[in-house]
Design a protein around this motif. Sequence first.
Motif, PDB file in Angstrom:
ATOM      1  N   PRO A  41      42.430  36.558  42.761  1.00 38.01           N
ATOM      2  CA  PRO A  41      43.071  35.229  42.201  1.00 38.01           C
ATOM      3  C   PRO A  41      42.601  33.951  42.968  1.00 38.01           C
ATOM      4  N   LYS A  42      43.146  32.317  42.587  1.00 41.57           N
ATOM      5  CA  LYS A  42      43.391  31.428  43.442  1.00 41.57           C
ATOM      6  C   LYS A  42      45.190  31.438  44.075  1.00 41.57           C
ATOM      7  N   PRO A  43      44.904  31.854  45.353  1.00 44.20           N
ATOM      8  CA  PRO A  43      46.538  31.811  45.989  1.00 44.20           C
ATOM      9  C   PRO A  43      47.364  31.339  45.055  1.00 44.20           C
ATOM     10  N   ARG A  44      48.744  32.599  44.795  1.00 48.66           N
ATOM     11  CA  ARG A  44      50.120  31.563  44.380  1.00 48.66           C
ATOM     12  C   ARG A  44      50.054  31.385  42.701  1.00 48.66           C
ATOM     13  N   GLN A  45      48.864  31.810  42.307  1.00 48.35           N
ATOM     14  CA  GLN A  45      48.504  31.160  40.761  1.00 48.35           C
ATOM     15  C   GLN A  45      47.818  32.854  40.206  1.00 48.35           C
ATOM     16  N   MET A  46      48.333  32.574  38.580  1.00 47.77           N
ATOM     17  CA  MET A  46      48.667  33.794  37.950  1.00 47.77           C
ATOM     18  C   MET A  46      47.859  33.842  37.066  1.00 47.77           C
ATOM     19  N   SER A  47      47.129  34.718  37.057  1.00 50.36           N
ATOM     20  CA  SER A  47      45.752  35.405  36.019  1.00 50.36           C
ATOM     21  C   SER A  47      45.762  36.639  35.053  1.00 50.36           C
ATOM     22  N   LEU A  48      45.471  36.237  33.561  1.00 52.71           N
ATOM     23  CA  LEU A  48      44.985  37.545  33.007  1.00 52.71           C
ATOM     24  C   LEU A  48      43.753  38.116  33.053  1.00 52.71           C
ATOM     25  N   ARG A  49      43.935  39.460  33.932  1.00 49.70           N
ATOM     26  CA  ARG A  49      42.935  39.899  34.094  1.00 49.70           C
ATOM     27  C   ARG A  49      43.145  41.234  32.909  1.00 49.70           C
ATOM     28  N   HIS A  50      41.820  41.791  32.989  1.00 48.58           N
ATOM     29  CA  HIS A  50      41.736  43.382  31.850  1.00 48.58           C
ATOM     30  C   HIS A  50      41.851  44.549  33.677  1.00 48.58           C
ATOM     31  N   ILE A  51      43.044  45.475  34.464  1.00 49.33           N
ATOM     32  CA  ILE A  51      43.390  45.810  34.905  1.00 49.33           C
ATOM     33  C   ILE A  51      42.623  47.436  34.751  1.00 49.33           C
ATOM     34  N   GLY A  52      41.403  47.520  35.928  1.00 47.49           N
ATOM     35  CA  GLY A  52      40.519  48.774  35.903  1.00 47.49           C
ATOM     36  C   GLY A  52      39.273  48.080  35.358  1.00 47.49           C
ATOM     37  N   ARG A  53      38.344  48.264  36.393  1.00 47.42           N
ATOM     38  CA  ARG A  53      36.774  48.054  36.397  1.00 47.42           C
ATOM     39  C   ARG A  53      36.442  48.750  36.481  1.00 47.42           C
ATOM     40  N   ASN A  54      36.021  50.119  36.640  1.00 44.99           N
ATOM     41  CA  ASN A  54      35.297  50.796  35.577  1.00 44.99           C
ATOM     42  C   ASN A  54      35.496  51.757  34.507  1.00 44.99           C
ATOM     43  N   LYS A  55      37.443  51.355  34.214  1.00 48.05           N
ATOM     44  CA  LYS A  55      37.758  52.170  33.519  1.00 48.05           C
ATOM     45  C   LYS A  55      39.487  51.264  33.241  1.00 48.05           C
ATOM     46  N   ARG A  56      38.928  50.724  31.898  1.00 43.96           N
ATOM     47  CA  ARG A  56      40.605  49.466  31.291  1.00 43.96           C
ATOM     48  C   ARG A  56      41.050  50.609  31.135  1.00 43.96           C
ATOM     49  N   LEU A  57      43.116  49.949  32.113  1.00 48.52           N
ATOM     50  CA  LEU A  57      43.876  51.033  32.498  1.00 48.52           C
ATOM     51  C   LEU A  57      44.942  50.203  31.566  1.00 48.52           C
ATOM     52  N   ASP A  58      44.687  48.719  31.295  1.00 46.03           N
ATOM     53  CA  ASP A  58      45.690  48.052  31.024  1.00 46.03           C
ATOM     54  C   ASP A  58      45.192  46.533  30.837  1.00 46.03           C
ATOM     55  N   GLN A  59      46.403  45.903  30.498  1.00 44.26           N
ATOM     56  CA  GLN A  59      45.784  44.304  30.703  1.00 44.26           C
ATOM     57  C   GLN A  59      46.891  43.613  31.371  1.00 44.26           C
ATOM     58  N   GLY A  60      46.986  42.678  32.374  1.00 41.21           N
ATOM     59  CA  GLY A  60      48.793  41.697  33.161  1.00 41.21           C
ATOM     60  C   GLY A  60      47.753  41.001  33.699  1.00 41.21           C
ATOM     61  N   LEU A  61      49.301  40.717  33.935  1.00 40.35           N
ATOM     62  CA  LEU A  61      48.710  39.099  35.174  1.00 40.35           C
ATOM     63  C   LEU A  61      48.862  39.283  36.562  1.00 40.35           C
ATOM     64  N   VAL A  62      48.072  38.350  37.694  1.00 38.38           N
ATOM     65  CA  VAL A  62      47.963  38.999  38.791  1.00 38.38           C
ATOM     66  C   VAL A  62      48.138  37.668  39.195  1.00 38.38           C
ATOM     67  N   VAL A  63      48.338  37.848  40.954  1.00 36.69           N
ATOM     68  CA  VAL A  63      48.710  37.283  41.427  1.00 36.69           C
ATOM     69  C   VAL A  63      48.731  37.351  42.757  1.00 36.69           C
ATOM     70  N   PHE A  64      48.078  36.507  43.842  1.00 37.27           N
ATOM     71  CA  PHE A  64      47.818  37.159  45.114  1.00 37.27           C
ATOM     72  C   PHE A  64      48.706  35.989  46.128  1.00 37.27           C
ATOM     73  N   PHE A  65      49.227  36.397  46.972  1.00 32.52           N
ATOM     74  CA  PHE A  65      49.642  35.616  48.312  1.00 32.52           C
ATOM     75  C   PHE A  65      48.587  35.807  49.535  1.00 32.52           C
ATOM     76  N   PRO A  66      48.184  34.902  49.515  1.00 34.70           N
ATOM     77  CA  PRO A  66      47.727  35.120  51.338  1.00 34.70           C
ATOM     78  C   PRO A  66      48.737  35.870  52.185  1.00 34.70           C
ATOM     79  N   GLY A  67      48.461  36.397  53.201  1.00 38.38           N
ATOM     80  CA  GLY A  67      49.065  36.150  54.223  1.00 38.38           C
ATOM     81  C   GLY A  67      48.611  34.791  55.386  1.00 38.38           C
ATOM     82  N   PRO A  68      49.318  34.440  56.351  1.00 32.35           N
ATOM     83  CA  PRO A  68      50.837  34.437  56.761  1.00 32.35           C
ATOM     84  C   PRO A  68      52.140  34.405  55.912  1.00 32.35           C
ATOM     85  N   ASN A  69      51.090  33.736  54.980  1.00 31.88           N
ATOM     86  CA  ASN A  69      52.362  31.836  53.973  1.00 31.88           C
ATOM     87  C   ASN A  69      52.240  33.627  52.915  1.00 31.88           C
ATOM     88  N   SER A  70      53.723  34.637  52.908  1.00 36.42           N
ATOM     89  CA  SER A  70      53.650  35.451  51.813  1.00 36.42           C
ATOM     90  C   SER A  70      55.280  36.239  52.679  1.00 36.42           C
TER      91      SER A  70
END
Length: 430
Positions: A41-70
């Motif tokens: 996802p875009k840095p510091r923006q929550m994104s609703l995603r299916h969790i598990g690419r080959n086998k769906r495990l859950d659905q939830g929010l994903v947020v990414f914090f790139p270094g060194p600003n983490s």
Amino acid sequence: MQAGDTIMALSSGSLPAGVAVIRLSGPLVQPALQQLAGVVPKPRQMSLRHIGRNKRLDQGLVVFFPGPNSFTGEDCAELHVHGSPAGVKAILAELRNQGLRLAEAGEFTRRAFENGKLDLVEIEGLGDLLGAETEKQRQQALARYDGRLTQEIDHWRDILLDLRAEIEARLDFSDEGDVAQDLPQSWQVQMAELELAIATALASVESGRIVREGIRVALAGPPNAGKSSLINALSRSDIAIVSDEAGTTRDVREVPLDIGGQLFILLDLAGLRDTDSRAEAEGVRRAQKAINEADIVLWLRAADIDDDTRPETKGRLLTIGTKADLGSATECDLLVSSETGQGLSALVARLAELGADMAGGEPALVSHARDSAALTAALDALAECRNQLGNWELAAESLRRASAALERLIGRLDAERVLDRLFASFCIGK
């Protein structure tokens, strides 16, 4: 702990829960997100995603914090998923297959330290914040975590650099005509102000400790004076055993109590008397030790027990007349009855007043044993500098040692010897 690994941990509470937060940190974070959520996802923006690419495990929010600003200074991510034990287990297993490993206690915070995101003082503040149980503990810990003490220390180190520059100029350019042999008056003023600032901080260590660890209140007196009954009445529980039989309490029982945002530790002690019982005698010995070490001692005198003794203690002493429903003990500061509730509100108010006086208005930033040791070492070095002003080399070395003591406190020198002990107290995922 292995540098270079990508780590993961459940950072939220125990499962099951409404939401579970899984934290990631390290070089494999972006590939793991690609594989698990299909995208970074875009840095510091929550994104609703299916969790598990080959086998769906859950659905939830994903947020990414790139270094060194983490938080850790590395690439980090969080997965906010449903708090299902099976779902979280499946996600962690999938991440493990991608080369991630479970984090050790405090490993996220240790990486933040190693990457220059936090110093040791701020980390101790974070640890205190995680363990804060009262409002004053929260205020004190947050101020330390926010870097207020670090800012003070950096200011003191800047002053030390100025002081050293004046002395070392006399070492390096003693033959130059524009360098006077005597130190300027401004040097003496700066030195005095620095000593006063560090001494003032050192003097607040005890009030800081009281906020962080709590005020220890010993309930003491002869057997059957009503100590356990008063503990139960103040804590509104039946935590202490109450019996007419003398010697029922034989160990020190600690009961935490929040009064006005300040933590009090009530100590239920064995009754003080001579006894032939070895077990009870040990309880009496521990009670006497607790009285000597307490911040406040409540000496209980019951209306139905003849007792006019007063213990010796370093703490504040209040004489409390118990069993007021049966009569009034003499020479007491307050009268209470655990049976009817008489005087309990007045006792709590008096404890709150004493606690506010002992803890001070603004929570002290210094409260750890390391703080006291470092500030004491810095003051000693400054005193040595004053005594060695006739010898520029020794005076400069004393100022260098004062700087080193402060640098050691924030972890810029000799940090390794305190890291393992410090981070061992942190929870997994922090």
